[in-house]
Design an enzyme around this catalytic site. Structure first.
Site, mmCIF file in Angstrom:
data_model
loop_
_atom_site.group_PDB
_atom_site.id
_atom_site.type_symbol
_atom_site.label_atom_id
_atom_site.label_comp_id
_atom_site.label_asym_id
_atom_site.label_seq_id
_atom_site.Cartn_x
_atom_site.Cartn_y
_atom_site.Cartn_z
ATOM 1 N N CYS A 46 37.785 34.749 37.789
ATOM 2 C CA CYS A 46 39.098 35.401 37.871
ATOM 3 C C CYS A 46 38.966 36.925 37.802
ATOM 4 O O CYS A 46 38.611 37.473 36.758
ATOM 5 C CB CYS A 46 39.972 34.869 36.736
ATOM 6 S SG CYS A 46 41.501 35.750 36.453
ATOM 7 N N CYS A 89 41.169 38.665 35.190
ATOM 8 C CA CYS A 89 40.641 38.387 33.841
ATOM 9 C C CYS A 89 39.541 39.388 33.495
ATOM 10 O O CYS A 89 39.499 39.920 32.385
ATOM 11 C CB CYS A 89 40.089 36.965 33.754
ATOM 12 S SG CYS A 89 41.298 35.676 34.127
#
Length: 142
Positions: free
Chosen positions: A62, A65
């Site tokens: 991600c 993230c």
């Protein structure tokens, strides 16, 4: 004191948890759990305390993230009265499902086992505002 409380209440969940390091010279205060059972021990013991826990539900693949990781490490260093936890949704999908996580990153703010706020997405400023809102303990002595 955290390790003392953890060893007393959780029986060693810190052994299965690792710290996510922002820089090699300074260890992070973010605890990454790699076992659902260890997370459950930590979560259950936290229900007894009036301490804010920020749970970062993320994934290795991600991009947002990864973008948030330095900010989370900085907040963990800045707000030492708050516990910061990282859970990889691919590794502990049962925990992510239990909390209804559907997008990454999702940040849950928990107090005494209950969700008090949720931030979905890489919204650093919004997350920090919500941490400030909920981090203070009551003004009276327990």
């Amino acid at each position: 004191m955290g390790s003392y409380v953890s060893s007393f209440l959780g029986g060693g969940e810190a052994q299965a948890a690792t710290e996510v390091s922002g820089s090699p010279s300074e260890p992070s205060r973010v605890i990454a759990f790699h076992s659902s059972n260890r997370w459950q021990l930590h979560f259950n013991s936290s229900k007894q305390l009036n301490k804010l826990i920020v749970v970062d539900f993320a994934a290795a693949w991600c991009g947002p993230c990864k973008f948030m990781e330095p900010a989370i490490n900085a907040m963990a260093s800045k707000y030492t009265d708050v516990d910061f936890v990282k859970i990889d949704v691919d590794e502990l999908s049962d925990v992510a499902k239990e909390f209804g996580v559907q997008a990454m990153p999702t940040f849950l703010l928990l107090k005494q086992g209950k969700e008090v706020e949720r931030v979905v997405g890489a919204k650093k400023d919004e997350l920090e505002k919500k941490i400030l809102k909920h981090r203070e303990a009551p003004k009276y002595a327990a």
